[in-house]
Design a protein around this motif. Structure first.
Motif, PDB file in Angstrom:
ATOM      1  N   SER A   1       0.858  -1.185   0.000  1.00  0.00           N
ATOM      2  CA  SER A   1       0.000   0.000   0.000  1.00  0.00           C
ATOM      3  C   SER A   1       0.892   1.233   0.000  1.00  0.00           C
ATOM      4  O   SER A   1       1.552   1.523   0.995  1.00  0.00           O
ATOM      5  CB  SER A   1      -0.917   0.005   1.232  1.00  0.00           C
ATOM      6  N   GLY A   2       0.942   1.939  -1.125  1.00  0.00           N
ATOM      7  CA  GLY A   2       1.878   3.059  -1.236  1.00  0.00           C
ATOM      8  C   GLY A   2       3.304   2.550  -1.149  1.00  0.00           C
ATOM      9  O   GLY A   2       3.722   1.695  -1.929  1.00  0.00           O
ATOM     10  N   THR A   3       4.060   3.058  -0.175  1.00  0.00           N
ATOM     11  CA  THR A   3       5.441   2.601   0.024  1.00  0.00           C
ATOM     12  C   THR A   3       5.569   1.678   1.221  1.00  0.00           C
ATOM     13  O   THR A   3       6.682   1.359   1.628  1.00  0.00           O
ATOM     14  CB  THR A   3       6.362   3.820   0.228  1.00  0.00           C
ATOM     15  N   SER A   4       4.448   1.224   1.787  1.00  0.00           N
ATOM     16  CA  SER A   4       4.498   0.323   2.937  1.00  0.00           C
ATOM     17  C   SER A   4       4.240  -1.109   2.497  1.00  0.00           C
ATOM     18  O   SER A   4       3.509  -1.365   1.525  1.00  0.00           O
ATOM     19  CB  SER A   4       3.470   0.741   3.994  1.00  0.00           C
ATOM     20  N   VAL A   5       4.836  -2.034   3.222  1.00  0.00           N
ATOM     21  CA  VAL A   5       4.712  -3.464   2.934  1.00  0.00           C
ATOM     22  C   VAL A   5       4.430  -4.185   4.239  1.00  0.00           C
ATOM     23  O   VAL A   5       5.141  -3.980   5.232  1.00  0.00           O
ATOM     24  CB  VAL A   5       6.007  -4.028   2.300  1.00  0.00           C
TER      25      VAL A   5
ATOM     26  N   VAL B   1      10.000  -3.615  -0.327  1.00  0.00           N
ATOM     27  CA  VAL B   1      10.140  -2.233   0.124  1.00  0.00           C
ATOM     28  C   VAL B   1      10.922  -1.420  -0.905  1.00  0.00           C
ATOM     29  O   VAL B   1      10.567  -0.288  -1.244  1.00  0.00           O
ATOM     30  CB  VAL B   1      10.820  -2.185   1.505  1.00  0.00           C
ATOM     31  N   THR B   2      11.992  -2.008  -1.417  1.00  0.00           N
ATOM     32  CA  THR B   2      12.789  -1.320  -2.436  1.00  0.00           C
ATOM     33  C   THR B   2      11.998  -1.150  -3.727  1.00  0.00           C
ATOM     34  O   THR B   2      12.090  -0.117  -4.397  1.00  0.00           O
ATOM     35  CB  THR B   2      14.070  -2.118  -2.706  1.00  0.00           C
ATOM     36  N   ALA B   3      11.197  -2.143  -4.087  1.00  0.00           N
ATOM     37  CA  ALA B   3      10.462  -2.095  -5.351  1.00  0.00           C
ATOM     38  C   ALA B   3       9.407  -1.004  -5.363  1.00  0.00           C
ATOM     39  O   ALA B   3       9.140  -0.407  -6.417  1.00  0.00           O
ATOM     40  CB  ALA B   3       9.815  -3.454  -5.631  1.00  0.00           C
ATOM     41  N   VAL B   4       8.783  -0.734  -4.214  1.00  0.00           N
ATOM     42  CA  VAL B   4       7.695   0.258  -4.180  1.00  0.00           C
ATOM     43  C   VAL B   4       8.177   1.625  -3.717  1.00  0.00           C
ATOM     44  O   VAL B   4       7.372   2.526  -3.476  1.00  0.00           O
ATOM     45  CB  VAL B   4       6.546  -0.225  -3.259  1.00  0.00           C
TER      46      VAL B   4
ATOM     47  N   SER C   1      11.439  -2.911   9.462  1.00  0.00           N
ATOM     48  CA  SER C   1      10.142  -2.339   9.768  1.00  0.00           C
ATOM     49  C   SER C   1       9.432  -2.049   8.476  1.00  0.00           C
ATOM     50  O   SER C   1       9.925  -1.295   7.634  1.00  0.00           O
ATOM     51  CB  SER C   1      10.315  -1.063  10.594  1.00  0.00           C
ATOM     52  N   LEU C   2       8.265  -2.644   8.262  1.00  0.00           N
ATOM     53  CA  LEU C   2       7.605  -2.594   6.962  1.00  0.00           C
ATOM     54  C   LEU C   2       6.505  -1.569   6.901  1.00  0.00           C
ATOM     55  O   LEU C   2       5.941  -1.351   5.840  1.00  0.00           O
ATOM     56  CB  LEU C   2       7.035  -3.987   6.623  1.00  0.00           C
TER      57      LEU C   2
END
Length: 372
Positions: free
Chosen positions: A216-220, A280-283, A370-371
């Motif tokens: 969701s957005g930049t969170s995983v 995390v890196t992908a988004v 931390s995701l």
């Protein structure tokens, strides 16, 4: 006429070996140096027979290579027919999927996935058959065939899961009759069923499979933290199978399904691959598409292992591309807690990944970043 040529076609592969053999016999019987006892004559004779033997070996090798390539083409065609690539868009959801097989040079694995648009919503299956390669192909066929029908026929997601259980039982019984020595009692399949309704509501049933990640957005974060049911095969399903509500999949959000081969991948030093950190890196750079997420995961796995995977890996990305007015309820963006609707009873031998022993050399799987 075709009956006359058929024996000739069958005998054609023997033509070159027969020619080499005739050459060797003719040399031994009719060539004067072959009947002499001098050193030069012996050297020439040895060279002739060495050439004949080398020619025969090379011919047989080429024939075996051709048969192997043909077998791989047939296996690849069978896998493509069973595990056909999903369409890039299914009922407003962007879809991207790929599989890496543990069998060198083969595309056949024990992982399975399918995305189907039904009147009950988009239904998804992701599974992992014990083992990989050709032996697992029959089990994959049985489960996928059952899911493709049950996904349309059954209104309740729990009944779809029961259809998969019965299909696996029938398949294992047939295998036991055909090969009595096979240890079919040890076979099991981890299965994850997802249902994405028109309003974006996510429901899931999990039998021993890793939970997907929600982007969701930049969170995983994991889609759910409930203990899964036992895998299909060793134990019967419970009497009640209420699906787990996972909240809405909002427009632009993605769900990443995968088999445990992705998180079990290790590098040369025995360190596990960090799928959450890769996501995390992908988004990090928004917006990101389902295809970009898939490519980032596969590229990161291959960089981490620096070699073909030791276990089959399948990754499936679903991204909500529906309009906000259809996909989300007005003013409702909160996600309910995902408490398990069934008793949390870890299964011996199929327990959570965090409880597994550390690999040799003292390395261990570290907790992810931390995701949120």
């Amino acid at each position: 006429m075709f009956g006359i040529w058929r024996p000739l076609r069958r005998a054609r592969p023997l033509g070159l070996p027969a020619a080499w053999g005739a050459l060797a016999i003719s040399y031994k019987l009719f060539c004067p140096p072959a009947r002499q006892d001098g050193l030069l004559a012996r050297i020439v004779t040895s060279a002739v027979f060495f050439a004949v033997g080398t020619g025969l070996v090379l011919h047989m090798r080429q024939a075996l290579v051709r048969e192997l390539k043909q077998a791989r083409r047939v296996a690849g065609a069978a896998q493509s027919a069973l595990l056909r690539p999903p369409p890039p868009r299914v009922d407003g959801l962007h879809v991207a999927a790929a599989q890496l097989s543990a069998d060198r040079g083969a595309s056949v694995g024990g992982d399975l996935y399918e995305v189907v648009a039904t009147e009950h919503g988009v239904r998804v299956v992701m599974g992992d058959v014990r083992g990989h390669g050709l032996p697992a192909l029959g089990t994959v066929a049985a489960l996928l065939g059952s899911f493709r029908e049950a996904a349309h026929d059954e209104r309740d997601l729990g009944r779809v899961l029961r259809r998969l259980e019965r299909a696996l039982e029938r398949h294992l019984r047939e295998r036991a009759r055909e090969a009595p020595d096979a240890t079919v009692t040890e076979e099991f399949v981890t299965v994850l069923l997802l249902e994405i309704r028109e309003d974006g509501e996510l429901r899931a049933l999990n039998c021993g499979h890793p939970w997907p990640y929600l982007l969701s957005g930049t969170s995983v974060r994991p889609l759910a933290r409930a203990d899964p049911l036992p895998p299909l095969g060793p134990f019967p399903l419970p009497a009640e199978l209420p699906p787990l509500s996972c909240g809405p999949l909002l427009p632009g959000e993605s769900v990443v399904l995968f088999t445990d081969g992705a998180e079990d991948a290790r590098d040369a030093r025995g360190r596990f691959f960090s799928l959450p950190q890769t996501l995390v890196t992908a988004v990090r750079d928004q917006p990101v598409t389902a295809q970009q997420i898939l490519r980032a995961v596969l590229a990161a796995v291959l960089r981490h292992t620096a070699a073909p995977p030791t276990d089959d890996i399948a990754v499936l990305v679903l991204q909500n591309g529906r309009l906000p007015a259809v996909a989300a309820r007005a003013g409702d963006t909160a996600r309910p807690a995902t408490a398990p609707p069934w008793p949390a009873t870890p299964l011996d031998g199929v327990s959570a990944r965090d409880s597994r022993p550390a690999p040799a050399g003292g390395t261990h799987r570290t907790a992810g970043p931390s995701l949120e």
